[in-house]
Write a protein that holds these residues in place. Structure first.
Motif, mmCIF file in Angstrom:
data_model
loop_
_atom_site.group_PDB
_atom_site.id
_atom_site.type_symbol
_atom_site.label_atom_id
_atom_site.label_comp_id
_atom_site.label_asym_id
_atom_site.label_seq_id
_atom_site.Cartn_x
_atom_site.Cartn_y
_atom_site.Cartn_z
ATOM 1 N N GLN A 36 12.778 -14.130 21.625
ATOM 2 C CA GLN A 36 12.756 -15.049 22.757
ATOM 3 C C GLN A 36 11.509 -14.874 23.616
ATOM 4 O O GLN A 36 10.925 -15.846 24.077
ATOM 5 N N LYS A 37 11.092 -13.633 23.811
ATOM 6 C CA LYS A 37 9.957 -13.379 24.703
ATOM 7 C C LYS A 37 8.621 -13.794 24.103
ATOM 8 O O LYS A 37 7.640 -13.917 24.822
ATOM 9 N N ARG A 39 8.132 -16.669 22.687
ATOM 10 C CA ARG A 39 8.037 -18.125 22.818
ATOM 11 C C ARG A 39 7.491 -18.509 24.198
ATOM 12 O O ARG A 39 7.579 -17.733 25.147
ATOM 13 N N SER A 40 7.018 -19.738 24.288
ATOM 14 C CA SER A 40 6.519 -20.194 25.581
ATOM 15 C C SER A 40 7.644 -20.881 26.353
ATOM 16 O O SER A 40 8.589 -21.389 25.757
ATOM 17 N N GLY A 41 7.536 -20.877 27.676
ATOM 18 C CA GLY A 41 8.515 -21.563 28.513
ATOM 19 C C GLY A 41 9.843 -20.858 28.631
ATOM 20 O O GLY A 41 10.849 -21.484 28.916
ATOM 21 N N VAL A 42 9.885 -19.548 28.399
ATOM 22 C CA VAL A 42 11.144 -18.804 28.487
ATOM 23 C C VAL A 42 11.120 -17.937 29.740
ATOM 24 O O VAL A 42 10.197 -17.160 29.937
ATOM 25 N N ALA A 43 12.125 -18.094 30.597
ATOM 26 C CA ALA A 43 12.235 -17.252 31.793
ATOM 27 C C ALA A 43 13.542 -16.481 31.689
ATOM 28 O O ALA A 43 14.621 -17.065 31.705
ATOM 29 N N ILE A 44 13.454 -15.176 31.578
ATOM 30 C CA ILE A 44 14.657 -14.369 31.377
ATOM 31 C C ILE A 44 15.161 -13.803 32.701
ATOM 32 O O ILE A 44 16.354 -13.718 32.930
#
Length: 152
Positions: A36-37, A39-44
């Motif tokens: 997940q990290k 990829r672009s546009g991912v805010a965890i």
């Protein structure tokens, strides 16, 4: 001697990621492999892998002070009704303990305030925490005595 305005040594060159294998930041651009990290546009943010996050496990406290004084409010007309129904003894001094014992106010309240809604026509001796101006005037006009507890 070097001057303070010599910016040629201060300015760092920007790292351009994803510009070929020779740059050292090519292919995955320093993000590792897959997941997940990468990829672009991912805010965890505070995601904990599906476990109940810390901010939801802890109780809400916000603007509710823990040691807030619970103030019971009594109006003069309510006191008059209690006197008429003989739930209040006029001979003794009325304070928060006697009102709690006779279950007139909630046992969780730790202070009491008298408000001036309604009329009272009996002499009453009160030992309370707070009182409004209108209630004090009406009680003293009826011949009652009001003593306020001192704040600690």
């Amino acid at each position: 001697m070097t001057s303070l305005n010599n910016t040629s040594k201060v300015k760092n060159k920007k790292i351009r990621v994803g510009r070929g294998i020779g740059s050292g930041k090519g292919k995955t651009s320093g993000r590792g492999v897959k997941g997940q990290k990468s990829r672009s546009g991912v805010a965890i943010k505070s995601f904990e892998g599906g476990q109940m996050p810390l901010y939801r496990r802890l109780p809400k406290r916000g603007f509710n002070p823990i040691k807030k004084a619970k103030i019971a409010i009594l109006n003069l007309d309510k006191i008059q009704k209690l006197v008429d129904s003989k739930k209040i003894d006029l001979n003794s001094q009325i304070n928060i303990e006697t009102l709690k014992k006779s279950k007139i106010i909630n046992s969780t309240s730790n202070k009491i305030k008298i408000l001036g809604s309604g009329d009272i026509n009996v002499k009453i001796n009160l030992n309370i925490d707070f009182i409004s101006k209108s209630a004090k005037e009406k009680l003293e006009k009826a011949g009652g005595v009001v003593t306020l507890k001192k704040e600690n």
